[in-house]
Design a protein around this motif. Structure first.
Motif, PDB file in Angstrom:
ATOM      1  N   GLY A 354      17.980  -4.548   3.699  1.00 20.26           N
ATOM      2  CA  GLY A 354      17.592  -3.952   4.967  1.00 20.26           C
ATOM      3  C   GLY A 354      16.636  -2.790   4.807  1.00 20.26           C
ATOM      4  O   GLY A 354      15.660  -2.664   5.554  1.00 20.26           O
ATOM      5  N   ALA A 355      16.890  -1.928   3.823  1.00 24.87           N
ATOM      6  CA  ALA A 355      16.035  -0.755   3.630  1.00 24.87           C
ATOM      7  C   ALA A 355      14.657  -1.143   3.113  1.00 24.87           C
ATOM      8  O   ALA A 355      13.634  -0.638   3.588  1.00 24.87           O
ATOM      9  CB  ALA A 355      16.700   0.233   2.676  1.00 24.87           C
ATOM     10  N   ILE A 356      14.609  -2.037   2.121  1.00 24.61           N
ATOM     11  CA  ILE A 356      13.314  -2.490   1.601  1.00 24.61           C
ATOM     12  C   ILE A 356      12.514  -3.151   2.714  1.00 24.61           C
ATOM     13  O   ILE A 356      11.300  -2.930   2.857  1.00 24.61           O
ATOM     14  CB  ILE A 356      13.513  -3.455   0.411  1.00 24.61           C
ATOM     15  N   GLU A 357      13.175  -3.940   3.534  1.00 26.05           N
ATOM     16  CA  GLU A 357      12.488  -4.662   4.601  1.00 26.05           C
ATOM     17  C   GLU A 357      12.110  -3.740   5.760  1.00 26.05           C
ATOM     18  O   GLU A 357      11.114  -3.991   6.452  1.00 26.05           O
ATOM     19  CB  GLU A 357      13.352  -5.839   5.046  1.00 26.05           C
ATOM     20  N   CYS A 358      12.877  -2.671   5.988  1.00 24.45           N
ATOM     21  CA  CYS A 358      12.461  -1.660   6.967  1.00 24.45           C
ATOM     22  C   CYS A 358      11.186  -0.960   6.492  1.00 24.45           C
ATOM     23  O   CYS A 358      10.266  -0.718   7.282  1.00 24.45           O
ATOM     24  CB  CYS A 358      13.572  -0.636   7.202  1.00 24.45           C
ATOM     25  N   VAL A 359      11.134  -0.636   5.206  1.00 21.21           N
ATOM     26  CA  VAL A 359       9.916  -0.045   4.647  1.00 21.21           C
ATOM     27  C   VAL A 359       8.746  -1.014   4.817  1.00 21.21           C
ATOM     28  O   VAL A 359       7.650  -0.622   5.238  1.00 21.21           O
ATOM     29  CB  VAL A 359      10.110   0.322   3.159  1.00 21.21           C
ATOM     30  N   ALA A 360       8.972  -2.290   4.518  1.00 21.01           N
ATOM     31  CA  ALA A 360       7.916  -3.297   4.676  1.00 21.01           C
ATOM     32  C   ALA A 360       7.468  -3.392   6.134  1.00 21.01           C
ATOM     33  O   ALA A 360       6.269  -3.552   6.413  1.00 21.01           O
ATOM     34  CB  ALA A 360       8.411  -4.652   4.181  1.00 21.01           C
ATOM     35  N   SER A 361       8.407  -3.290   7.056  1.00 19.52           N
ATOM     36  CA  SER A 361       8.077  -3.362   8.484  1.00 19.52           C
ATOM     37  C   SER A 361       7.201  -2.196   8.909  1.00 19.52           C
ATOM     38  O   SER A 361       6.195  -2.365   9.619  1.00 19.52           O
ATOM     39  CB  SER A 361       9.364  -3.381   9.315  1.00 19.52           C
ATOM     40  N   VAL A 362       7.571  -0.995   8.470  1.00 21.35           N
ATOM     41  CA  VAL A 362       6.814   0.206   8.840  1.00 21.35           C
ATOM     42  C   VAL A 362       5.421   0.174   8.220  1.00 21.35           C
ATOM     43  O   VAL A 362       4.433   0.569   8.856  1.00 21.35           O
ATOM     44  CB  VAL A 362       7.590   1.471   8.417  1.00 21.35           C
ATOM     45  N   ILE A 363       5.314  -0.314   6.990  1.00 20.16           N
ATOM     46  CA  ILE A 363       4.010  -0.438   6.340  1.00 20.16           C
ATOM     47  C   ILE A 363       3.102  -1.369   7.149  1.00 20.16           C
ATOM     48  O   ILE A 363       1.938  -1.064   7.406  1.00 20.16           O
ATOM     49  CB  ILE A 363       4.172  -0.973   4.899  1.00 20.16           C
ATOM     50  N   GLN A 364       3.642  -2.513   7.559  1.00 22.54           N
ATOM     51  CA  GLN A 364       2.834  -3.471   8.320  1.00 22.54           C
ATOM     52  C   GLN A 364       2.384  -2.878   9.654  1.00 22.54           C
ATOM     53  O   GLN A 364       1.240  -3.065  10.080  1.00 22.54           O
ATOM     54  CB  GLN A 364       3.637  -4.747   8.560  1.00 22.54           C
ATOM     55  N   LEU A 365       3.274  -2.144  10.299  1.00 21.66           N
ATOM     56  CA  LEU A 365       2.936  -1.507  11.572  1.00 21.66           C
ATOM     57  C   LEU A 365       1.884  -0.430  11.379  1.00 21.66           C
ATOM     58  O   LEU A 365       0.899  -0.350  12.134  1.00 21.66           O
ATOM     59  CB  LEU A 365       4.207  -0.913  12.190  1.00 21.66           C
ATOM     60  N   ASN A 366       2.060   0.391  10.351  1.00 17.16           N
ATOM     61  CA  ASN A 366       1.147   1.493  10.110  1.00 17.16           C
ATOM     62  C   ASN A 366      -0.238   1.008   9.688  1.00 17.16           C
ATOM     63  O   ASN A 366      -1.258   1.573  10.081  1.00 17.16           O
ATOM     64  CB  ASN A 366       1.727   2.419   9.030  1.00 17.16           C
ATOM     65  N   GLU A 367      -0.273  -0.062   8.878  1.00 20.06           N
ATOM     66  CA  GLU A 367      -1.551  -0.556   8.366  1.00 20.06           C
ATOM     67  C   GLU A 367      -2.095  -1.751   9.152  1.00 20.06           C
ATOM     68  O   GLU A 367      -3.137  -2.302   8.811  1.00 20.06           O
ATOM     69  CB  GLU A 367      -1.421  -0.900   6.876  1.00 20.06           C
ATOM     70  N   GLN A 368      -1.347  -2.163  10.194  1.00 23.25           N
ATOM     71  CA  GLN A 368      -1.828  -3.169  11.136  1.00 23.25           C
ATOM     72  C   GLN A 368      -2.135  -4.523  10.484  1.00 23.25           C
ATOM     73  O   GLN A 368      -3.244  -5.047  10.568  1.00 23.25           O
ATOM     74  CB  GLN A 368      -3.043  -2.637  11.903  1.00 23.25           C
ATOM     75  N   PHE A 369      -1.107  -5.076   9.838  1.00 25.78           N
ATOM     76  CA  PHE A 369      -1.223  -6.431   9.333  1.00 25.78           C
ATOM     77  C   PHE A 369       0.160  -7.074   9.335  1.00 25.78           C
ATOM     78  O   PHE A 369       1.179  -6.388   9.414  1.00 25.78           O
ATOM     79  CB  PHE A 369      -1.816  -6.453   7.914  1.00 25.78           C
TER      80      PHE A 369
END
Length: 424
Positions: A354-369
């Motif tokens: 969950g934590a790794i995937e939350c980080v992945a989610s925020v990265i995608q949102l922040n970098e728009q991909f």
């Protein structure tokens, strides 16, 4: 009652396909797998002889731990958690000075599953040989569930709530929501949240015995983790840690911090192992309710969800998860959000997932991909019947979007869903 807005100001990650934020971001964009063959599992006659283990050198360890701390240290989960946690804290603009003042405004909720198994095994052998006096002074700290929180809070000097949660595969997402609520209610300015998981046969053996891990790709490990694929044959075990610094918007703006995203809200619930739910299978009604309530609690509508980072483990339940999303959102076909599974690249990192995937989610949102779903060229027909293939990208997709939902569903029929929004 306070109702503070909560933002994310720091990220840290130790994943099978990337240790450190920059490496992990590139791995997500490139669709890089972190799954490899492990001879130890073959020697122990595991059916699944592959897994995702982060690469941590002795040199890297020495940047986070003193020689004294590393003496007799043998707990991979705590190692991963401390590296990810300290990285997130530094990324938020703070330092890890051991002589710093006690910070009563900052707390820590860092989850785990089975902690310090290798250290515990080592201790058992010494005890059986009558060497109790040679156990060392850190056995308790390395094997207690809250060991990772104890290590991190001492390294960083947090004086607010410091604790460990444990809810199987929902652990990391639940930790995010627990920290969010504490800041939202005005009980802390900042919370370092996340989760970690050990690696190795003593953690993964039980799953191998349950026959829920794939055995078909020992010779092609990078192709093994196949969420939503017609040829998915079980999950690939993984390990690591993810960490996020949550902060009140007021505090973040006051100190001029960079802001990755805003946490709008979420929901945690249980299916109670009723209505088809069991220890290992979800109660579909409870899953749908969790998603629906998460959206309501976040103050958005189902149509505002642009992207989903799913739980999606490459088991027979992937189709049911997609069906639950379509029913909860009342969206299907080409109207369904884009969806991906980070597990296609890192495997199922259990309590750390969950934590790794939350980080992945925020990265995608922040970098728009939207990161690709690797190994999903052959979409499962049950999924293709309800969602357009285009909504499940197999290559990186550049996308201007505002809202991503992340959900985790765990053993014991427990659920968590959190909603992140691009900060404006």
């Amino acid at each position: 009652m306070n109702n503070n807005r909560v933002v994310i100001t720091g990220l840290g990650v130790v994943a099978p396909n990337g240790v450190g934020l920059s490496d992990f971001i590139e791995a997500l964009k490139q669709g890089k797998s972190g799954i490899s063959f492990h001879q130890e599992l073959a020697d122990l006659k595991f059916s699944c002889q592959i897994g995702g283990i982060p690469t941590i050198s002795d040199e890297l360890k020495s940047k986070y731990f003193t020689d004294l701390q590393l003496r007799g240290f043998n707990s991979s989960g705590i190692l991963y958690g401390c590296i990810a946690g300290i990285d997130a804290w530094k990324d938020a603009g703070f330092d890890s000075n051991p002589d710093s003042e006690l910070d009563y405004d900052t707390g820590l909720i860092f989850g785990t599953g089975t902690s310090g198994v290798e250290k515990f095994r080592e201790a058992i052998y010494k005890l059986d040989e009558g060497q109790v006096r040679r156990l060392g002074s850190t056995v308790v700290l390395q094997t207690m569930a809250s060991g990772v929180s104890a290590y991190l809070s001492g390294m960083l000097g947090f004086g607010n709530q410091v604790t460990t949660n444990s809810s199987a595969c929902t652990t990391g997402t639940e930790a995010v929501l627990m920290g969010f609520e504490r800041i939202q209610n005005g009980k802390a300015k900042r919370m370092l949240v996340g989760s970690c998981s050990d690696h190795g046969p003593y953690v993964w053996g039980g799953f191998d015995a349950m026959r829920v891990m794939t055995y078909k790709h020992n010779d092609s490990p990078e192709e093994a983790s196949r969420p939503m694929s017609a040829t998915a044959s079980g999950f690939v075990p993984g390990s690591g840690a993810g960490a996020l610094v949550l902060e009140s918007l007021e505090s973040a703006l006051e100190r001029g911090a960079k802001i990755y995203a805003e946490v709008l809200g979420g929901e945690v619930n249980s299916g109670g192992q009723r209505q088809g739910g069991t220890l290992t299978a979800p109660n579909a009604e409870a899953v749908q309710r969790c998603i629906t309530k998460a959206i309501q609690n976040s103050g958005v509508s189902s149509n505002d969800i642009n992207v989903i980072n799913g739980h999606l483990t490459a088991t027979t339940k992937d189709g049911l998860e997609i069906e639950n999303w379509t029913k909860a959102l009342h969206r299907n076909g080409g109207n369904f959000p884009y969806i991906n599974s980070t597990k296609s690249m890192v495997g199922h990192c259990l309590a750390a997932a969950g934590a790794i995937e939350c980080v992945a989610s925020v990265i995608q949102l922040n970098e728009q991909f939207v990161a690709p779903n690797i190994n999903c060229e052959d979409l499962h027909p049950d999924i293709e019947d309800i969602v357009n293939r285009e909504q499940i990208p197999t290559e990186k997709l550049n996308l201007n979007f505002d809202v991503i939902a992340k959900a985790s569903f765990g053993f014991g029929d427990v659920n968590a869903c959190v909603v992140f929004k691009k900060f404006n």
